[in-house]
Scaffold this motif. Structure first.
Motif, short mmCIF file in Angstrom:
data_model
loop_
_atom_site.label_atom_id
_atom_site.label_comp_id
_atom_site.label_asym_id
_atom_site.label_seq_id
_atom_site.Cartn_x
_atom_site.Cartn_y
_atom_site.Cartn_z
N ARG A 182 -11.16 -7.95 4.89
CA ARG A 182 -11.03 -6.56 4.44
C ARG A 182 -9.65 -6.01 4.77
NH1 ARG A 182 -16.13 -5.15 7.36
NH2 ARG A 182 -17.68 -6.19 6.10
N ARG A 183 -9.17 -6.29 5.97
CA ARG A 183 -7.85 -5.80 6.38
C ARG A 183 -6.75 -6.41 5.51
NH1 ARG A 183 -8.14 -6.33 12.96
NH2 ARG A 183 -9.87 -4.89 13.27
N VAL A 184 -6.87 -7.70 5.24
CA VAL A 184 -5.84 -8.36 4.43
C VAL A 184 -5.85 -7.77 3.02
CG1 VAL A 184 -5.21 -10.56 3.37
CG2 VAL A 184 -5.80 -10.48 5.78
N ARG A 185 -7.02 -7.58 2.43
CA ARG A 185 -7.09 -7.01 1.08
C ARG A 185 -6.54 -5.59 1.06
NH1 ARG A 185 -12.23 -9.66 0.92
NH2 ARG A 185 -13.15 -7.74 1.68
N ARG A 186 -6.80 -4.83 2.11
CA ARG A 186 -6.32 -3.46 2.18
C ARG A 186 -4.79 -3.45 2.29
NH1 ARG A 186 -9.07 -0.21 6.88
NH2 ARG A 186 -9.18 -2.39 7.39
N ASP A 187 -4.22 -4.36 3.07
CA ASP A 187 -2.77 -4.38 3.25
C ASP A 187 -2.06 -4.92 2.01
OD1 ASP A 187 -3.08 -3.43 5.80
OD2 ASP A 187 -2.88 -5.38 6.77
N ASP A 188 -2.73 -5.79 1.23
CA ASP A 188 -2.10 -6.39 0.05
C ASP A 188 -2.24 -5.53 -1.21
OD1 ASP A 188 -1.27 -8.52 1.51
OD2 ASP A 188 -2.86 -9.88 0.84
N SER A 189 -3.04 -4.48 -1.14
CA SER A 189 -3.25 -3.68 -2.35
C SER A 189 -1.96 -2.97 -2.74
CB SER A 189 -4.39 -2.69 -2.13
OG SER A 189 -4.06 -1.83 -1.08
N ALA A 199 0.60 -0.20 -3.86
CA ALA A 199 0.60 1.25 -3.58
C ALA A 199 1.13 2.04 -4.72
CB ALA A 199 1.42 1.53 -2.34
#
Length: 68
Positions: free
Chosen positions: A59-66, A68
């Protein structure tokens, strides 16, 4: 005379050892069988063994890679 005392001492030691071994085997036979240990739930040893940790990491990786 010394030889006689030595032979008697050896015979006494042998008899004591045999008596102790016989008593020990009788005690082992009288003891009830031990119960098997209950199986314990295996817990993760390291963070990468923990599925919840891996989900959170994903989840953290997907959130950081989204974008902006």
């Amino acid at each position: 005379m010394f030889l006689l005392i030595l032979v008697v001492a050896v015979v006494v030691v042998v008899l004591v050892v045999r008596a102790t071994a016989a008593a020990g085997s009788e005690l082992r036979q009288q003891r009830p069988a031990s119960r098997p240990r209950p199986t314990q739930v295996t817990r993760p040893v390291a963070p990468d063994d923990d599925p919840e940790f891996l989900r959170e990491l994903g989840r953290r990786v997907r959130r950081d890679d989204s974008p902006a």
